[in-house]
Design a protein around this motif. Structure first.
Motif, short mmCIF file in Angstrom:
data_model
loop_
_atom_site.label_atom_id
_atom_site.label_comp_id
_atom_site.label_asym_id
_atom_site.label_seq_id
_atom_site.Cartn_x
_atom_site.Cartn_y
_atom_site.Cartn_z
N LYS A 188 5.45 -1.14 4.24
CA LYS A 188 4.62 -0.07 3.68
C LYS A 188 3.16 -0.24 4.12
O LYS A 188 2.57 -1.29 3.91
N PRO A 189 2.61 0.80 4.73
CA PRO A 189 1.20 0.71 5.09
C PRO A 189 0.31 0.91 3.86
O PRO A 189 0.76 1.43 2.83
N PRO A 190 -0.95 0.51 3.95
CA PRO A 190 -1.86 0.77 2.82
C PRO A 190 -2.10 2.27 2.68
O PRO A 190 -1.90 3.04 3.62
N ASP A 191 -2.53 2.66 1.51
CA ASP A 191 -2.90 4.04 1.21
C ASP A 191 -1.73 5.02 1.30
O ASP A 191 -1.91 6.19 1.65
N LEU A 192 -0.53 4.55 0.99
CA LEU A 192 0.65 5.40 0.89
C LEU A 192 1.21 5.23 -0.52
O LEU A 192 1.56 4.13 -0.92
N THR B 95 -2.14 -1.19 -1.31
CA THR B 95 -1.53 -2.43 -0.86
C THR B 95 -0.50 -2.17 0.23
O THR B 95 0.35 -1.29 0.11
N SER B 96 -0.55 -2.97 1.27
CA SER B 96 0.49 -2.93 2.31
C SER B 96 1.43 -4.11 2.07
O SER B 96 1.09 -5.07 1.38
N GLY B 97 2.63 -4.02 2.63
CA GLY B 97 3.57 -5.13 2.50
C GLY B 97 5.00 -4.66 2.54
O GLY B 97 5.30 -3.48 2.71
N LEU B 98 5.90 -5.61 2.38
CA LEU B 98 7.32 -5.33 2.42
C LEU B 98 7.78 -4.70 1.11
O LEU B 98 7.48 -5.19 0.03
N LEU B 99 8.49 -3.60 1.23
CA LEU B 99 8.99 -2.85 0.08
C LEU B 99 10.50 -2.75 0.20
O LEU B 99 11.01 -2.30 1.22
#
Length: 103
Positions: free
Chosen positions: A18-22, A80-84
């Protein structure tokens, strides 16, 4: 074929980078929910292929479509970005949610 945003896919789970600001869901132009519903449309949207983008644009929350089996197992904040990790069924979601809870 999906996007490089999908980093893992099985019969039970989908993992996204997941990219930031989504946002996860809601009445916003772009959300994780809308992206996944477009890439993995539930049976009720399959006959509407030519209208899929329009149908997806109207969604706000996961239960807007009764036969949408995709379930989030945890959330990441908007910025926040990261694995979802998302589950492809209620049963798989229950297993993953319990695992996150027990860690």
């Amino acid at each position: 074929e999906t996007s490089p945003v999908v980093v893992y896919e099985s019969d039970s789970y989908i993992a996204l980078n997941k990219p930031p600001d989504l946002r996860m869901d809601g009445p916003y132009p772009s959300t994780v929910h809308k992206l996944l519903t477009y890439w993995y449309p539930p049976p009720s949207l399959h006959p509407k292929k030519e209208e899929l983008l329009h149908e997806v644009s109207k969604l706000a929350v996961y239960n807007d479509i009764a036969d949408n089996e995709l379930r989030h197992t945890h959330q990441l904040d908007y910025a926040t970005s990261g694995l979802l990790l998302l589950a492809r069924s209620k049963g798989a979601a229950g297993v993953a949610c319990q695992s996150f809870h027990d860690r």
